[in-house]
Design an enzyme around this catalytic site. Structure first.
Site, mmCIF file in Angstrom:
data_model
loop_
_atom_site.group_PDB
_atom_site.id
_atom_site.type_symbol
_atom_site.label_atom_id
_atom_site.label_comp_id
_atom_site.label_asym_id
_atom_site.label_seq_id
_atom_site.Cartn_x
_atom_site.Cartn_y
_atom_site.Cartn_z
ATOM 1 N N PRO A 62 0.784 -1.243 0.000
ATOM 2 C CA PRO A 62 0.000 0.000 0.000
ATOM 3 C C PRO A 62 0.816 1.295 0.000
ATOM 4 C CG PRO A 62 0.079 -0.896 2.211
ATOM 5 C CD PRO A 62 0.798 -1.883 1.318
ATOM 6 N N CYS A 63 1.460 1.598 -1.117
ATOM 7 C CA CYS A 63 2.229 2.841 -1.204
ATOM 8 C C CYS A 63 1.331 4.064 -1.044
ATOM 9 C CB CYS A 63 3.006 2.909 -2.514
ATOM 10 S SG CYS A 63 1.991 2.740 -3.990
#
Length: 145
Positions: A62-63
């Site tokens: 989850p950047c």
């Protein structure tokens, strides 16, 4: 400049792998700044941002849960303008996950996580009472991008 479409899971560096492993521990509904990720990994925020931009595992890694230190959204897919479609998409994803925003468009303080060595600290209420949650140390603490 590398085209995002040319990046494969086999092409990630050891540093990128450390970044991705660490940010995978940020739970939905929370975010952490590039600077705090960098603090934990003993590197600089720009190196973290570069790794996030090249993340071939999104959205599983989850950047989008990594934001600027001023609690603004920062970049997404190489776009930094808050009016860009990519940054709007980042906000939409975060809102879907339960991240709240202040009236000025910044992430609510209650949704922020902070690196404290091997721990992540978050403010869980309006009085900013701190609770600490033990997290796994990211492999070894290298720092070069």
């Amino acid at each position: 400049m590398t085209n995002r479409d040319d990046i494969t899971p086999n092409s990630v560096t050891e540093f990128q792998s450390k970044c991705y492993n660490f940010i995978s521990q940020i739970p939905p509904g929370y975010v952490m700044s590039y600077g705090d990720v960098a603090l934990h990994l003993k590197t600089c925020a720009r190196a973290v941002g570069s790794a996030m931009k090249r993340n071939p595992f999104a959205p599983n890694v989850p950047c989008h849960r990594v934001i600027a230190s001023d609690r603004r959204l920062g970049g997404f897919h190489g776009q930094w303008n808050e009016a860009s479609e990519e940054v709007k998409r980042k906000r939409s994803i975060l809102e879907t996950e339960g991240v709240r925003f202040d009236l000025d468009g910044r992430v609510s303080e209650t949704c922020m996580l902070y690196a404290m060595g091997e721990r992540i600290t978050h403010h869980h209420d309006s009085q900013k009472n701190q609770t600490e949650t033990k997290i796994q140390q990211s492999e070894s603490s290298g720092g070069e991008a």
